[in-house]
Structure formats: C-alpha cells, structure tokens
Design a protein around this motif. Structure first.
Motif, mmCIF file in Angstrom:
data_model
loop_
_atom_site.group_PDB
_atom_site.id
_atom_site.type_symbol
_atom_site.label_atom_id
_atom_site.label_comp_id
_atom_site.label_asym_id
_atom_site.label_seq_id
_atom_site.Cartn_x
_atom_site.Cartn_y
_atom_site.Cartn_z
ATOM 1 N N ALA A 138 0.816 -1.211 0.000
ATOM 2 C CA ALA A 138 0.000 0.000 0.000
ATOM 3 C C ALA A 138 0.852 1.264 0.000
ATOM 4 O O ALA A 138 0.380 2.329 -0.407
ATOM 5 N N GLU A 139 2.100 1.167 0.443
ATOM 6 C CA GLU A 139 2.980 2.336 0.529
ATOM 7 C C GLU A 139 3.808 2.562 -0.730
ATOM 8 O O GLU A 139 4.307 3.664 -0.955
ATOM 9 N N LEU A 140 3.980 1.523 -1.540
ATOM 10 C CA LEU A 140 4.913 1.594 -2.657
ATOM 11 C C LEU A 140 4.173 1.774 -3.978
ATOM 12 O O LEU A 140 3.027 1.347 -4.110
ATOM 13 N N PRO A 141 4.792 2.391 -4.964
ATOM 14 C CA PRO A 141 4.105 2.671 -6.234
ATOM 15 C C PRO A 141 3.717 1.387 -6.957
ATOM 16 O O PRO A 141 4.544 0.505 -7.168
ATOM 17 N N ASN A 142 2.419 1.305 -7.318
ATOM 18 C CA ASN A 142 1.895 0.122 -8.006
ATOM 19 C C ASN A 142 2.291 -1.157 -7.282
ATOM 20 O O ASN A 142 2.627 -2.176 -7.897
ATOM 21 N N GLY A 143 2.248 -1.113 -5.941
ATOM 22 C CA GLY A 143 2.657 -2.259 -5.142
ATOM 23 C C GLY A 143 1.654 -3.404 -5.242
ATOM 24 O O GLY A 143 0.443 -3.198 -5.241
ATOM 25 N N VAL A 144 2.183 -4.618 -5.312
ATOM 26 C CA VAL A 144 1.363 -5.828 -5.353
ATOM 27 C C VAL A 144 1.907 -6.784 -4.306
ATOM 28 O O VAL A 144 3.100 -7.117 -4.311
ATOM 29 N N VAL A 146 2.493 -10.202 -3.408
ATOM 30 C CA VAL A 146 2.496 -11.505 -4.071
ATOM 31 C C VAL A 146 2.674 -12.648 -3.077
ATOM 32 O O VAL A 146 2.483 -13.814 -3.418
ATOM 33 N N GLY A 147 3.037 -12.332 -1.833
ATOM 34 C CA GLY A 147 3.266 -13.387 -0.853
ATOM 35 C C GLY A 147 4.647 -13.994 -0.976
ATOM 36 O O GLY A 147 5.514 -13.484 -1.693
ATOM 37 N N PRO A 148 4.891 -15.107 -0.298
ATOM 38 C CA PRO A 148 6.229 -15.716 -0.310
ATOM 39 C C PRO A 148 6.582 -16.288 -1.671
ATOM 40 O O PRO A 148 5.744 -16.851 -2.371
ATOM 41 N N VAL A 149 7.842 -16.120 -2.040
ATOM 42 C CA VAL A 149 8.346 -16.582 -3.340
ATOM 43 C C VAL A 149 9.279 -17.765 -3.107
ATOM 44 O O VAL A 149 10.278 -17.651 -2.393
ATOM 45 N N GLY A 150 8.964 -18.905 -3.693
ATOM 46 C CA GLY A 150 9.784 -20.093 -3.527
ATOM 47 C C GLY A 150 10.856 -20.203 -4.594
ATOM 48 O O GLY A 150 10.964 -19.385 -5.505
ATOM 49 N N ARG A 151 11.673 -21.241 -4.452
ATOM 50 C CA ARG A 151 12.695 -21.570 -5.453
ATOM 51 C C ARG A 151 13.014 -23.054 -5.290
ATOM 52 O O ARG A 151 12.547 -23.707 -4.361
ATOM 53 N N ALA A 321 -1.211 -22.272 8.063
ATOM 54 C CA ALA A 321 -1.909 -22.575 6.809
ATOM 55 C C ALA A 321 -3.068 -21.619 6.576
ATOM 56 O O ALA A 321 -3.360 -21.236 5.433
ATOM 57 N N ALA A 322 -3.730 -21.211 7.663
ATOM 58 C CA ALA A 322 -4.888 -20.320 7.535
ATOM 59 C C ALA A 322 -4.497 -18.898 7.186
ATOM 60 O O ALA A 322 -5.252 -18.181 6.510
ATOM 61 N N THR A 323 -3.306 -18.458 7.628
ATOM 62 C CA THR A 323 -2.911 -17.063 7.416
ATOM 63 C C THR A 323 -1.990 -16.880 6.211
ATOM 64 O O THR A 323 -1.848 -15.753 5.723
ATOM 65 N N ALA A 324 -1.369 -17.946 5.732
ATOM 66 C CA ALA A 324 -0.357 -17.807 4.681
ATOM 67 C C ALA A 324 -0.978 -17.391 3.357
ATOM 68 O O ALA A 324 -1.974 -17.978 2.918
ATOM 69 N N PRO A 325 -0.389 -16.404 2.687
ATOM 70 C CA PRO A 325 -0.814 -16.103 1.311
ATOM 71 C C PRO A 325 -0.415 -17.255 0.390
ATOM 72 O O PRO A 325 0.410 -18.092 0.742
ATOM 73 N N ALA A 326 -1.012 -17.274 -0.777
ATOM 74 C CA ALA A 326 -0.595 -18.258 -1.783
ATOM 75 C C ALA A 326 0.849 -17.994 -2.190
ATOM 76 O O ALA A 326 1.333 -16.859 -2.128
ATOM 77 N N GLU A 327 1.550 -19.029 -2.597
ATOM 78 C CA GLU A 327 2.920 -18.886 -3.079
ATOM 79 C C GLU A 327 2.930 -17.945 -4.279
ATOM 80 O O GLU A 327 2.122 -18.078 -5.198
ATOM 81 N N GLY A 328 3.852 -16.945 -4.250
ATOM 82 C CA GLY A 328 3.738 -15.827 -5.188
ATOM 83 C C GLY A 328 4.656 -15.842 -6.383
ATOM 84 O O GLY A 328 4.734 -14.844 -7.109
ATOM 85 N N LEU A 329 5.344 -16.962 -6.623
ATOM 86 C CA LEU A 329 6.336 -16.971 -7.693
ATOM 87 C C LEU A 329 5.718 -16.705 -9.063
ATOM 88 O O LEU A 329 6.193 -15.840 -9.811
ATOM 89 N N GLU A 330 4.682 -17.413 -9.407
ATOM 90 C CA GLU A 330 4.093 -17.280 -10.744
ATOM 91 C C GLU A 330 3.563 -15.870 -10.972
ATOM 92 O O GLU A 330 3.784 -15.268 -12.033
ATOM 93 N N GLN A 331 2.885 -15.315 -9.977
ATOM 94 C CA GLN A 331 2.367 -13.957 -10.118
ATOM 95 C C GLN A 331 3.498 -12.941 -10.242
ATOM 96 O O GLN A 331 3.442 -12.021 -11.078
ATOM 97 N N GLY A 332 4.547 -13.101 -9.431
ATOM 98 C CA GLY A 332 5.669 -12.174 -9.492
ATOM 99 C C GLY A 332 6.352 -12.187 -10.841
ATOM 100 O O GLY A 332 6.672 -11.129 -11.402
ATOM 101 N N VAL A 333 6.575 -13.374 -11.391
ATOM 102 C CA VAL A 333 7.223 -13.478 -12.707
ATOM 103 C C VAL A 333 6.352 -12.841 -13.780
ATOM 104 O O VAL A 333 6.854 -12.119 -14.661
ATOM 105 N N ARG A 334 5.061 -13.077 -13.717
ATOM 106 C CA ARG A 334 4.155 -12.513 -14.719
ATOM 107 C C ARG A 334 4.177 -10.981 -14.683
ATOM 108 O O ARG A 334 4.200 -10.322 -15.733
#
Length: 344
Positions: A138-144, A146-151, A321-334
């Motif tokens: 909310a503080e950063l320009p066009n911020g999204v 995405v949640g945690p990013v795996g590898r 499990a109830a609070t975790a966002p979805a894994e954000g790798l795919e959204q971040g790459v897109r």
C-alpha cells in the motif's frame, strides 16, 4: 528479455530475487545479479546464474565512496547487459539500481512488513513493487502483495527423506536453528548452553549457525551427547524445513516467508538492532503460528516446551496454513514480464 537484479546484503534481500530469477531463466529470459560482495551473499548467489560483485560491502574506502564506485560499476554492467527491466532488492547496494536503470523500468522487492530504508530511497523512481506483506504494497508505487516466493532449493521433501539427507534419525523431534543468512551468535550460544537439556529431551538439532560461527555450537553438542548436524550454511533449506518439527530463528524477511511456505511452527527471537523493529512486525504477522520470545535463553526453553507438545504444534501449523498467502512466484514473474514487455 533481460532482467537485472541489483542489491543484496542479507538473505532477506536476495532469497525472493533468486526464486524470480530462476523462474525467469526457465522461461527463456536472461538474468544478471549485481551484489554487494559480502561473503554471506556467495552462498546464495551460487544459485543465481551470472553475478557480479560491486564492492559496496568491502574495501578501505569510506562507505559513500564505495557506493559511488558501485554506481559507476553498475552503470557499466548495465550498458553491457542492456536490461529490459531492473529489479531493486534494497540494502546499500540496491541504491546502485538508480545508476543501472538507464531509462528502463525499476521494480522493487520488499520482504519486510516495514519498508526498509534502501527501498524507500528508490520509491520515487519505481514503476512497481512486489511485497511479501500487504502493508508495504500500500505504501509503494503500483505495489502488489504476491506473498512468499519459492525456489528449487526450498521445495519440500517427505520428512523421512529430508532427515536421511542430513543423516538424522527418522524418529524423535528435530529442532531447526537458523539465525538467517548470517547466523546469530546469541541463538547459537543459548542452544549450546542448553545442549545437555536438549539431549535429555531426546531432541535432534539441525543448525545453520552462520559462516564461521559453527564450531562453538558443534563442540557443545558433542560434549553434551546431543545428536546434531551443525553447519555454517544449509544450501538445501527445503530439506531442512521438511526435516524439522520446530524452528528457533530470527524474524528476517526470508525466514518468515519460508516458515509460511513450509507451515513450520517457530519460536522467533527478533534481531534487537533494527530501529524500526522490522523483525518484530514480521513475526507478529505469523502469530499464532509462531511465538515471539525476545530473550534467547527463554526462547530455547519455550522451544523445548513446544517440542514436547505435539498437539500445540499441530494447532500452530493449522494457524500458519490459515494465514499464509498463496505462493507468489508465478504472479511475481508474470508482473515482471508484463512491465518489461512494455519497453522491450
């Protein structure tokens, strides 16, 4: 397309960038990392593909002059690499992203719940931002958010297989000790002091003690008869989280993201040296799936209690499990591809 990642200093700055770069290369893109040059970065950057140290973290020059030199080097590297997009990772080295942009869009990565100084510096020049938590988005320009990013190195394994990988017994509770990418002597020493009690509890220890910080803990474990695997750095953290029943750790950005990804209950001892108390805020976002204890010896005692209470740990896993966002790798790459594609 070409993606240039600039910044570093700690695992919190580098870990999500490594996952994004790995996925981008798998999709046929090129990546290059420009890092500060700290020794601790090298363990991470082995996974990163091409990487060049800018020298902000080492040398006899005063820090401002090292940064100025790094900006000159970053611009030279960017001129040769010709990126379609620059990703700013924060930290002192992240400021060199300003010199590397050369008219290309800049996207920021922020893994903490409180926006760091390096990212704040770059904010006016950014086209977008990817975050672990919703508040900085909310503080950063066009911020999204995405949640945690795996590898790849974070992929989970069956617990028995993960324990076998480290030579740990299949039975008995396993405590994962990690002070983040640099280790934490205070946590190491608190566990070393409690080694005999942990051995009496039947606990097995898996420790990433930090580069050059492992010997004291290793000696204490041997003297106490504590079954322990103690290393300076654990490259395959996915196996480490999969082997463990509980983590005792700091609350840095990379660590809390990985706890969320693996749904691993933890006792978090926030690093006390941050003026903005960012690790306290990070830990609070995961409660009640983690507990926060600020004094290391008390944290070890609480870890012993939780390792003896399987039902409570199960409830903590459910909360994560109830609070975790979805894994954000795919959204971040897109998002990175979309922004870069506007200028490619």
């Amino acid at each position: 397309m070409r993606f240039l990642f600039v910044g570093g200093g700690t695992g919190g700055h580098l870990a999500p960038a490594l996952g994004l770069a790995e996925a981008l290369r798998e999709r046929g893109h090129e990546t290059l990392f420009l890092s500060g040059g700290r020794e601790v970065e090298q363990d991470f950057l082995r996974e990163a593909g091409p990487a060049v140290p800018l020298g902000t973290e080492r040398g006899r020059l005063p820090r401002p002059l090292r940064l100025l030199r790094a900006m000159v080097r970053a611009r030279r590297q960017a001129r040769a690499f010709r990126p379609d997009l620059v990703v700013g990772l924060g930290g002192l080295t992240g400021a060199a992203a300003l010199a590397a942009r050369r008219g290309r869009p800049l996207v920021l990565l922020e893994g903490n719940r409180v926006v760091g100084r390096g990212v704040r510096l770059l904010r006016p020049f950014a086209s977008g931002a990817l975050t672990l938590f919703p508040e900085p988005a909310a503080e950063l320009p066009n911020g999204v958010c995405v949640g945690p990013v795996g590898r790849r190195a974070l992929r989970p394994r069956p617990p028995a297989e993960a324990r076998a990988h480290f030579g740990l017994p299949a039975e008995g509770p396993v405590l994962l000790l990690t002070g983040g990418s640099q280790g934490a002597l205070a946590l190491n020493r608190a566990v070393a002091a409690a080694a005999a009690a942990l051995a009496a509890d039947g606990v097995r220890l898996l420790a990433a003690a930090g580069p050059g910080k492992e010997e004291e803990l290793r000696r204490a474990a041997v003297a106490a008869g504590l079954t322990a695997v103690v290393r300076g750095h654990l490259a395959e953290m996915g196996a480490a989280y999969s082997a463990a029943d509980l983590a005792l750790c700091r609350g840095g950005a990379a660590t809390v993201a990985e706890l969320w990804l693996h749904r691993l209950p933890a006792v978090i001892v926030p690093y006390p040296g941050h003026a903005d108390r960012q690790q306290v805020w990070n830990a609070r976002a995961l409660e009640p799936g983690v507990e926060m204890v600020e004094e290391p010896a008390a944290a070890v005692q609480r870890a012993r209690e939780l390792l003896a209470d399987e039902a409570l740990r199960a409830r903590m896993r459910t909360a994560l499990a109830a609070t975790a966002p979805a894994e954000g790798l795919e959204q971040g790459v897109r998002i990175l591809e979309e922004i870069a594609g506007r200028r490619a």
